[in-house]
Design a protein around this motif. Structure first.
Motif, PDB file in Angstrom:
ATOM      1  N   PHE A  73     -28.534  17.318  24.475  1.00 44.46           N
ATOM      2  CA  PHE A  73     -27.938  18.206  23.474  1.00 44.46           C
ATOM      3  C   PHE A  73     -27.169  17.448  22.394  1.00 44.46           C
ATOM      4  N   PHE A  78     -29.559   6.820  18.321  1.00 45.50           N
ATOM      5  CA  PHE A  78     -29.452   5.578  17.543  1.00 45.50           C
ATOM      6  C   PHE A  78     -28.442   5.788  16.406  1.00 45.50           C
ATOM      7  N   GLY A  80     -27.614   8.388  14.968  1.00 45.91           N
ATOM      8  CA  GLY A  80     -28.001   9.426  14.009  1.00 45.91           C
ATOM      9  C   GLY A  80     -29.227   9.035  13.201  1.00 45.91           C
ATOM     10  N   ALA A  81     -29.734   7.823  13.410  1.00 43.66           N
ATOM     11  CA  ALA A  81     -30.918   7.387  12.658  1.00 43.66           C
ATOM     12  C   ALA A  81     -32.188   8.096  13.138  1.00 43.66           C
ATOM     13  N   GLU A  82     -32.112   8.750  14.290  1.00 38.14           N
ATOM     14  CA  GLU A  82     -33.173   9.653  14.748  1.00 38.14           C
ATOM     15  C   GLU A  82     -32.505  10.984  15.033  1.00 38.14           C
ATOM     16  N   THR A  83     -33.153  12.092  14.659  1.00 37.78           N
ATOM     17  CA  THR A  83     -32.542  13.386  14.975  1.00 37.78           C
ATOM     18  C   THR A  83     -33.354  14.159  15.996  1.00 37.78           C
ATOM     19  N   ASP A  84     -34.514  13.646  16.373  1.00 42.02           N
ATOM     20  CA  ASP A  84     -35.335  14.348  17.340  1.00 42.02           C
ATOM     21  C   ASP A  84     -35.355  13.561  18.649  1.00 42.02           C
ATOM     22  N   LEU A  85     -35.023  14.256  19.733  1.00 36.06           N
ATOM     23  CA  LEU A  85     -34.909  13.576  21.030  1.00 36.06           C
ATOM     24  C   LEU A  85     -36.214  12.904  21.440  1.00 36.06           C
ATOM     25  N   GLU A  87     -38.685  11.869  19.589  1.00 37.79           N
ATOM     26  CA  GLU A  87     -38.985  10.695  18.755  1.00 37.79           C
ATOM     27  C   GLU A  87     -38.101   9.516  19.142  1.00 37.79           C
ATOM     28  N   VAL A  89     -36.864   8.977  22.195  1.00 41.06           N
ATOM     29  CA  VAL A  89     -37.412   8.461  23.457  1.00 41.06           C
ATOM     30  C   VAL A  89     -38.649   7.611  23.167  1.00 41.06           C
ATOM     31  N   PHE A 132     -23.755   3.921  16.941  1.00 36.76           N
ATOM     32  CA  PHE A 132     -24.675   2.810  17.209  1.00 36.76           C
ATOM     33  C   PHE A 132     -24.651   1.933  15.957  1.00 36.76           C
ATOM     34  N   VAL A 134     -25.452  -1.133  13.972  1.00 39.23           N
ATOM     35  CA  VAL A 134     -26.335  -2.290  13.945  1.00 39.23           C
ATOM     36  C   VAL A 134     -25.598  -3.425  13.237  1.00 39.23           C
TER      37      VAL A 134
ATOM     38  N   TRP B  40     -38.514  19.674  24.825  1.00 37.91           N
ATOM     39  CA  TRP B  40     -38.250  18.873  23.621  1.00 37.91           C
ATOM     40  C   TRP B  40     -38.141  19.759  22.374  1.00 37.91           C
ATOM     41  N   ARG B  43     -34.874  20.488  16.851  1.00 39.03           N
ATOM     42  CA  ARG B  43     -33.609  21.122  16.478  1.00 39.03           C
ATOM     43  C   ARG B  43     -33.291  21.005  15.001  1.00 39.03           C
ATOM     44  N   THR B  44     -34.056  20.169  14.296  1.00 41.02           N
ATOM     45  CA  THR B  44     -33.769  20.008  12.864  1.00 41.02           C
ATOM     46  C   THR B  44     -34.606  20.992  12.068  1.00 41.02           C
ATOM     47  N   PRO B  84     -32.420  11.529   8.375  1.00 36.48           N
ATOM     48  CA  PRO B  84     -32.781  10.118   8.458  1.00 36.48           C
ATOM     49  C   PRO B  84     -34.283   9.958   8.294  1.00 36.48           C
ATOM     50  N   PRO B  89     -35.345   3.051  13.659  1.00 36.49           N
ATOM     51  CA  PRO B  89     -33.969   3.538  13.590  1.00 36.49           C
ATOM     52  C   PRO B  89     -32.958   2.407  13.486  1.00 36.49           C
TER      53      PRO B  89
END
Lengths: 236, 413
Positions: A73, A78, A80-85, A87, A89, A132, A134, B40, B43-44, B84, B89
């Motif tokens: 949830f 990363f 916030g550099a990815e917003t879809d779980l 993707e 993973v 995160f 970098v 999965w 959510r965006t 993003p 990432p």
């Protein structure tokens, strides 16, 4: 029926290859701990190589990927550099675990894995992405305490590299024996302090054109202080 | 109690059978009970496409700023989300410009791998344009990546064909020019290629050699010609009706075809009514006009900007005006296309806009959006310009070094 056949049959029926039913999350948990999740024969990582699952830090572990408690949830991954779980993973799955194909949204295994991640997120409360940071520009840093450095090695590098000197216990052939590799740096990187090459590998992992399958350590996963201590431990 | 002889063997056998005949632990048992539906969940969500969505590529932070179009006419527009973008990432990949599917379903963003300060270490500096670029296809409702393709180094501008099936990407590979100059090679070796891609599969259909450092692109009104600005004082015209994509080049002056230039074309706009091509040049700080069929420079019309860089402008639908953003000092020129003279100058106050980059007219026709790069250290801005009044309605901060604004709208090209 012979004495030989009966127990055999009973064993099969009782324990069963086909359990009546199983919660998908339970199967997902197995997958989480199993390197065969990736079909690559070169892969030796499972999710738990790099992640813990509890809300609190675990004694003696500084996992490079942090904890996955609450992950299902979170708003982002990363940092916030990815917003879809999925993707996110799949970044691990294809880039570190070398899977030729990403996990799909509706595959049985992938759905089971998702259910396990939901189980790791009991509150179901949306949460912000964990930071995160970098470290883009690689620079040298002050050295730290050797004993702390050894602790850090055991808590985070050892799971892949095994013993720093001998590589004993390493996760696979491709996880190099670090002290041996470091000895080659004066010839591969003439004029560059070997410590700097190690810092770069730790901070950039397989990214920034370096290649391989080692994940990068964000500032949150490993502080400069701990990295400085690690350098001392590695004799750098 | 001990087990022995006759009883022990069958049990061992049974155990053996269990470990070999049962499915591997990894295989999913057939009767898994799932409780999460859907798995999965995505959510965006971007704002509703029906009302229009405005997005800005932030080239130094790998994001896109997203606005609901109606929000921009409100008193205090707020960014709906900052999405993003990219394939990694961890690295900065430099999203540079974008193209919008005519039906509003997707947008396409080239990743330039050209980002100052992207990173450095013993393996070298990153973001210097030495790595191949890429282009990503993004779902306009969810922001999910639907596909990607490798490109040459430093992808420049990007366009989609009116039927949405083909993607064109130019490459602004200045490094190639430097390398060839350094090695003393010929100008042919400096030529960059036009990537022609299938939007469905994201596979390359062709890589067409164009000219040194191709950049701005525009289509002829009937979609049969692609015009591309070339640093080499030329405009390339690609015939899209032929599978071999033949290229014709038209020179703008004595430096044409070389890199000993006077003008250095960088951006293009095409009149929707006359099909004339307006070429903004960086070095000459001038704007040239070319008439189509066959593409020819009209020597009688040329706009000299004086101070500042002319960049990406747009003509009104009726072809009666060209609105051209000029960078430093920042302003918008309203140009009379018939004479290539300035009708009006709209000054962009420094606080509202630093380094104007691109202008896009809104469908209403009364307003325009201007993307301002900012100083590349602090956020750039998206300016809503009241074109008729010649005033800035609003200036909204976006991300670092924004360089493109696009409008997504369901079903409307």
């Amino acid at each position: 029926m012979s004495t030989l056949r009966l127990p055999l049959l009973a064993a099969l029926v009782l324990s069963g290859c086909r359990p009546a039913s199983m919660a998908a999350a339970h199967h997902g948990e197995r997958l989480f701990h199993d390197a065969r999740l990736s079909s690559s024969s070169f892969n030796s990582y499972s999710c738990d190589t790099c992640h813990t699952t509890s809300p609190e830090p675990e004694a003696g572990r500084l996992p490079v990927g942090g904890t996955l408690h609450g992950v299902a949830f979170r708003d982002g991954f990363f940092g916030g550099a990815e917003t879809d779980l999925l993707e996110a993973v799949n970044v691990c799955f294809t880039r570190f675990m070398r899977s030729p194909d990403p996990l799909s949204r509706d595959g049985v295994q992938s759905r089971a894995l998702y259910e396990y991640l939901v189980r790791l997120s009991p509150s179901r409360e949306p949460a912000p992405a964990r930071p995160f940071t970098v470290v883009r520009q690689v620079a040298d840093m002050p050295r730290g305490d050797r004993a702390r450095g050894e602790e850090v090695w055991r808590a985070t590098c050892q799971v892949c590299h095994g013993d720093a000197q001998t590589g004993q216990g390493r996760i696979g052939e491709d996880a190099v024996v670090v002290s041996e590799t470091v000895q080659t740096y004066p010839t591969t990187f003439p004029g560059v302090a070997p410590a700097l090459v190690v810092v770069e590998k730790v901070r950039h992992g397989r990214f920034f054109g370096i290649g391989g399958t080692m994940p990068p350590y964000s500032r949150e996963a490993l502080s400069d202080e701990d990295l400085g201590a690690l350098l001392t431990f590695l004799g750098l | 109690m001990t087990l022995r002889g006759a009883t022990l063997t069958p049990i061992l056998l049974a155990l053996l059978t269990l470990t070999t005949a049962c499915p591997r632990e990894l295989d999913a048992p057939p009767d898994l009970v799932f409780s999460e539906e859907p798995a999965w969940p995505v959510r965006t969500h971007l704002p509703p496409l029906e009302d229009g969505v405005v997005f800005v590529t932030n080239s130094m932070e790998d994001t896109v700023s997203v606005f609901a179009l109606p929000e921009l006419s409100g008193p205090a527009p707020r960014e709906a989300l900052r999405l993003p973008l990219g394939l990694s990432p961890v690295e900065l990949e430099g999203p540079h410009h974008a193209a919008v599917d005519p039906q509003g379903r997707f947008f396409y963003v080239p990743l330039s791998e050209n980002v100052p300060g992207a990173g450095s270490g013993p393996h070298g500096a990153h973001g210097t344009g030495t790595a191949d670029g890429a282009v990503v296809k993004v779902d306009a409702r969810t922001g999910l990546r639907l596909g990607s393709a490798r490109l040459d180094r430093s992808p420049g501008d990007i366009l989609v064909s009116p039927d949405g099936r083909t993607l064109y990407v130019s490459h602004y590979d200045l490094r190639r020019i430097q390398d060839v100059l350094h090695a003393g090679g010929p100008v042919e070796d400096m030529v960059s290629r036009l990537a022609v891609l299938d939007t469905e599969t994201m596979e390359r259909r062709a890589m067409v050699p164009l000219c040194p450092a191709a950049h701005g692109m525009a289509l002829s009104p009937d979609g049969t010609r692609l015009y591309v600005s070339c640093l080499s004082d030329e405009v390339a015209e690609v015939d899209l009706t032929q599978g071999s994509f033949p290229v014709r080049k038209v020179g703008l002056g004595p430096g044409a075809g070389t890199v000993t230039t006077q003008h250095e074309p960088y951006a293009l706009a095409v009149s929707p009514t006359t099909g004339e091509v307006w070429v903004s040049c960086q070095k000459g700080r001038d704007v040239h006009v070319l008439t189509p069929d066959p593409l020819t420079v009209d020597g009688s019309r040329r706009l000299t900007v004086g101070l500042g860089l002319p960049l990406f402008g747009e003509l009104t639908r009726d072809g009666s005006a060209l609105f051209l953003p000029i960078q430093a000092p920042d302003r918008v020129l309203e140009v009379d296309p018939a004479t290539a003279t300035v009708r009006r100058t709209i000054n962009l106050p420094h606080a509202a806009c630093t380094n104007a980059h691109q202008l896009r007219l809104l469908p209403t026709g009364t307003d325009a959006l201007v993307v301002c790069e900012g100083d590349r250290v602090t956020p750039g801005t998206l300016v809503v310009l009241d074109v008729a009044a010649g005033t800035v309605r609003r200036s909204v901060p976006v991300g670092l070094f924004p360089d493109y604004v696009g409008i997504l709208r369901e079903g409307t090209p």
